[in-house]
Design a protein around this motif. Structure first.
Motif, mmCIF file in Angstrom:
data_model
loop_
_atom_site.group_PDB
_atom_site.id
_atom_site.type_symbol
_atom_site.label_atom_id
_atom_site.label_comp_id
_atom_site.label_asym_id
_atom_site.label_seq_id
_atom_site.Cartn_x
_atom_site.Cartn_y
_atom_site.Cartn_z
ATOM 1 N N GLY A 35 0.810 -1.212 0.000
ATOM 2 C CA GLY A 35 0.000 0.000 0.000
ATOM 3 C C GLY A 35 0.842 1.259 0.000
ATOM 4 O O GLY A 35 0.594 2.194 -0.779
ATOM 5 N N LEU A 38 2.556 1.761 -3.298
ATOM 6 C CA LEU A 38 1.635 2.289 -4.304
ATOM 7 C C LEU A 38 1.416 3.787 -4.117
ATOM 8 O O LEU A 38 1.387 4.544 -5.086
ATOM 9 N N VAL A 39 1.292 4.223 -2.888
ATOM 10 C CA VAL A 39 1.137 5.659 -2.603
ATOM 11 C C VAL A 39 2.359 6.420 -3.121
ATOM 12 O O VAL A 39 2.229 7.450 -3.800
ATOM 13 N N THR A 42 2.581 6.397 -6.991
ATOM 14 C CA THR A 42 1.551 7.274 -7.559
ATOM 15 C C THR A 42 1.935 8.736 -7.400
ATOM 16 O O THR A 42 1.792 9.533 -8.338
ATOM 17 N N THR A 73 -6.151 10.015 -5.771
ATOM 18 C CA THR A 73 -5.482 10.590 -4.600
ATOM 19 C C THR A 73 -6.320 10.399 -3.341
ATOM 20 O O THR A 73 -5.796 10.025 -2.288
ATOM 21 N N ARG A 75 -8.633 8.071 -2.811
ATOM 22 C CA ARG A 75 -8.654 6.641 -2.492
ATOM 23 C C ARG A 75 -7.364 6.232 -1.784
ATOM 24 O O ARG A 75 -7.393 5.557 -0.751
ATOM 25 N N LEU A 76 -6.233 6.656 -2.310
ATOM 26 C CA LEU A 76 -4.955 6.273 -1.714
ATOM 27 C C LEU A 76 -4.743 6.911 -0.340
ATOM 28 O O LEU A 76 -4.148 6.292 0.543
ATOM 29 N N THR A 77 -5.243 8.112 -0.152
ATOM 30 C CA THR A 77 -5.154 8.753 1.159
ATOM 31 C C THR A 77 -5.948 7.953 2.191
ATOM 32 O O THR A 77 -5.472 7.714 3.307
ATOM 33 N N SER A 133 -4.847 0.634 -7.486
ATOM 34 C CA SER A 133 -5.439 1.212 -6.274
ATOM 35 C C SER A 133 -6.830 0.642 -6.014
ATOM 36 O O SER A 133 -7.217 0.446 -4.864
ATOM 37 N N HIS A 137 -7.948 -1.341 -2.729
ATOM 38 C CA HIS A 137 -9.151 -0.884 -2.030
ATOM 39 C C HIS A 137 -10.100 -2.056 -1.792
ATOM 40 O O HIS A 137 -10.628 -2.214 -0.684
#
Length: 175
Positions: A35, A38-39, A42, A73, A75-77, A133, A137
């Protein structure tokens, strides 16, 4: 003659939820690394190559890029926040109860699968990051449902009548 009555005393065992075990497991450590990686990937993409690629897009792809980058952004947050809270619980920095307080609570919601007009014209790397992502999720949403179901079961067992309900369940098994 042997009697088959209701058991007077059920063994007392400490309840360990799946969430408690999972957040201290190597599987969670791997999920956490995936995770956060990926953040990071991205963020690097959006600040570098993605910014340059977005300038070459024409409508409606440029609008799709803008809206999808905001969704990505966000979703990743949310996913990073969820992972950080779970890691803090595992490290003993906060309790599970504290994590459910509004201050620490991370609400994950189902994601729309509708693609905007112009999505197919978006850069391949950007579409890949979006798909990755969404997969992350979905995995975390499944875990959250399992954690929530485990918390409900633990709360039911903590009920003062829980042992009596369990005795009844054992005495009258479902057909």
């Amino acid at each position: 003659m042997k009697s088959f009555g209701v058991v007077n005393e059920l063994p007392k065992a400490a309840l360990l939820s799946f969430g408690d075990r999972f957040t201290t497991s190597p599987q969670f450590a791997k999920l956490y690394r995936e995770g956060m990686d990926l953040v990071e990937r991205t963020a690097e993409y959006l600040d570098g190559q993605g910014r340059a690629e977005s300038k070459t897009l024409t409508p409606p792809a440029s609008f799709a890029y803008s809206s999808e980058s905001i969704r990505l952004t966000t979703r990743l947050t949310q996913l990073a926040s969820w992972l950080l809270v779970r890691r803090a619980i595992a490290a003993g920095e906060i309790t599970a109860a504290e994590a459910h307080n509004h201050r620490h609570r991370v609400t994950l919601s189902p994601q729309s699968t509708t693609l905007p007009e112009g999505f197919d014209a978006l850069p391949k790397t950007f579409r890949f990051l979006i798909a990755e992502s969404q997969r992350l999720h979905d995995r975390i949403m499944r875990l959250e449902r399992i954690f929530s179901d485990g918390a409900v079961a633990a709360n039911e067992m903590a009920s003062p009548i829980g042992p009596q309900i369990e005795r009844i369940r054992l005495a009258f098994p479902a057909a």
